[in-house]
Motif scaffolding. Structure first.
Motif, PDB file in Angstrom:
ATOM      1  N   SER A  27       0.833  -1.205   0.000  1.00 11.84           N
ATOM      2  CA  SER A  27       0.000   0.000   0.000  1.00 11.84           C
ATOM      3  C   SER A  27       0.864   1.250   0.000  1.00 11.84           C
ATOM      4  O   SER A  27       1.810   1.369   0.799  1.00 11.84           O
ATOM      5  CB  SER A  27      -0.893   0.005   1.237  1.00 11.84           C
ATOM      6  N   THR A  55       6.243   0.823   5.054  1.00  7.43           N
ATOM      7  CA  THR A  55       6.957  -0.274   4.375  1.00  7.43           C
ATOM      8  C   THR A  55       7.101   0.002   2.880  1.00  7.43           C
ATOM      9  O   THR A  55       8.151  -0.286   2.284  1.00  7.43           O
ATOM     10  CB  THR A  55       6.215  -1.607   4.595  1.00  7.43           C
ATOM     11  N   GLY A  82       5.345   1.705  11.224  1.00  5.06           N
ATOM     12  CA  GLY A  82       6.736   2.127  11.378  1.00  5.06           C
ATOM     13  C   GLY A  82       6.888   3.644  11.332  1.00  5.06           C
ATOM     14  O   GLY A  82       7.949   4.170  11.654  1.00  5.06           O
TER      15      GLY A  82
HETATM   16  C1  LIG Z   1      -5.918  -8.162   7.315  1.00  3.43           C
HETATM   17  C2  LIG Z   1      -4.967  -7.120   6.763  1.00  3.43           C
HETATM   18  C3  LIG Z   1      -4.461  -7.250   5.473  1.00  3.43           C
HETATM   19  C4  LIG Z   1      -3.566  -6.297   4.950  1.00  3.43           C
HETATM   20  N1  LIG Z   1      -3.060  -6.435   3.684  1.00  3.43           N
HETATM   21  C5  LIG Z   1      -2.148  -5.538   3.234  1.00  3.43           C
HETATM   22  C6  LIG Z   1      -1.533  -5.731   1.950  1.00  3.43           C
HETATM   23  O1  LIG Z   1      -1.794  -6.691   1.218  1.00  3.43           O
HETATM   24  N2  LIG Z   1      -0.593  -4.818   1.558  1.00  3.43           N
HETATM   25  C7  LIG Z   1      -0.246  -3.737   2.337  1.00  3.43           C
HETATM   26  O2  LIG Z   1       0.626  -2.969   1.934  1.00  3.43           O
HETATM   27  N3  LIG Z   1      -0.833  -3.531   3.541  1.00  3.43           N
HETATM   28  C8  LIG Z   1      -1.765  -4.397   4.001  1.00  3.43           C
HETATM   29  N4  LIG Z   1      -2.343  -4.227   5.225  1.00  3.43           N
HETATM   30  C9  LIG Z   1      -2.088  -2.966   5.958  1.00  3.43           C
HETATM   31  C10 LIG Z   1      -0.776  -2.894   6.728  1.00  3.43           C
HETATM   32  O3  LIG Z   1      -0.362  -4.133   7.238  1.00  3.43           O
HETATM   33  C11 LIG Z   1      -0.931  -1.905   7.895  1.00  3.43           C
HETATM   34  O4  LIG Z   1      -1.463  -0.680   7.453  1.00  3.43           O
HETATM   35  C12 LIG Z   1       0.384  -1.672   8.632  1.00  3.43           C
HETATM   36  O5  LIG Z   1       0.108  -1.115   9.891  1.00  3.43           O
HETATM   37  C13 LIG Z   1       1.332  -0.774   7.849  1.00  3.43           C
HETATM   38  O6  LIG Z   1       2.534  -0.662   8.553  1.00  3.43           O
HETATM   39  P1  LIG Z   1       3.733   0.293   8.071  1.00  3.43           P
HETATM   40  O7  LIG Z   1       3.172   1.707   7.980  1.00  3.43           O
HETATM   41  O8  LIG Z   1       4.756   0.158   9.155  1.00  3.43           O
HETATM   42  O9  LIG Z   1       4.216  -0.200   6.767  1.00  3.43           O
HETATM   43  C14 LIG Z   1      -3.199  -5.183   5.760  1.00  3.43           C
HETATM   44  C15 LIG Z   1      -3.694  -5.073   7.072  1.00  3.43           C
HETATM   45  C16 LIG Z   1      -4.569  -6.027   7.578  1.00  3.43           C
HETATM   46  C17 LIG Z   1      -5.071  -5.887   8.985  1.00  3.43           C
END
Ligand SMILES: Cc1cc2nc3c(=O)[nH]c(=O)nc-3n(C[C@H](O)[C@H](O)[C@H](O)COP(=O)(O)O)c2cc1C
Length: 185
Positions: free
Chosen positions: A62, A67, A98
């Motif tokens: 995303s 990340t 993060g």
């Molecule tokens: C069930 C579920 C599925 C997820 N699938 C994805 C995904 O496929 N790709 C993605 O980038 N984030 C996905 N997320 C969102 C991230 O894991 C989440 O926003 C996370 O806190 C981001 O952390 P970061 O900002 O440290 O990268 C998902 C979250 C959940 C709860």
């Protein structure tokens, strides 16, 4: 869902799309990466094998996520397949960002290929180098990796979307930068 176009149709189509995606109940993974010493990782449901020979694995990150920003500056990704007993890791990597704190102070890991953090609790993993990147303008970016190391000890009972769907994501996909560039604004 078919019929005339319009806001309600769009809403219906989005809801049907969501129901279909949930019904597929994909396995859950944690993707980690590192760039210039800054480690990152998030929970993902969007990931799959996408070639046999040569082997390829693909994940979608995303644009809202910390990340994603680190992955755009890195050549390596580690994809860890969660067992359904690993709820705490799913909450740490899916429910926190993060952008706010270092997740790697709250779990056990060791540096792997090019320093990418490898989660000690996750022996089922693919650690690879990026071979392609696709941004087709949606809210996720597609990253294809060539596996350099694969862990497959056996006995994995995958955590599924239905096990993790109640986790509140650290970032919602809608949080991606808008407008996507300064000039677009
Ligand atoms: C069930 C579920 C599925 C997820 N699938 C994805 C995904 O496929 N790709 C993605 O980038 N984030 C996905 N997320 C969102 C991230 O894991 C989440 O926003 C996370 O806190 C981001 O952390 P970061 O900002 O440290 O990268 C998902 C979250 C959940 C709860």
């Amino acid at each position: 869902v078919s019929g005339v176009s319009g806001v309600s149709d769009d809403t219906e189509r989005e809801e049907a799309f969501g129901r279909l995606a949930s019904a597929l109940d994909p396995p859950m993974a944690v993707v980690t990466t590192v760039a210039d010493g800054e480690r990152a990782g998030c929970l993902v449901g969007f990931h799959a094998q996408c070639s046999v020979a040569p082997a390829r694995y693909v994940v979608w990150l995303s644009k809202a996520n910390h990340t994603h920003r680190i992955a755009m500056r890195s050549e390596v990704l580690a994809v860890h397949f969660l067992d359904r007993s690993q709820r705490e890791l799913a909450e740490l990597f899916g429910g926190t960002s993060g952008d706010d704190h270092d997740k790697f102070e709250r779990c056990e890991w060791a540096p792997g290929l090019d320093g990418v953090p490898v989660l000690t609790a996750c022996p089922h993993h693919v650690i690879g180098r990026r071979v392609a990147l696709l941004d087709e303008g949606s809210d996720h970016v597609c990253v294809v990796v060539h596996p350099v190391e694969v862990g497959a000890p056996g006995g994995l009972q995958p955590m599924r979307l239905s096990d993790a769907a109640d986790i509140d994501p650290g970032h919602e996909a809608e949080e991606r930068p808008a407008p996507p560039t300064e000039r677009a604004g």
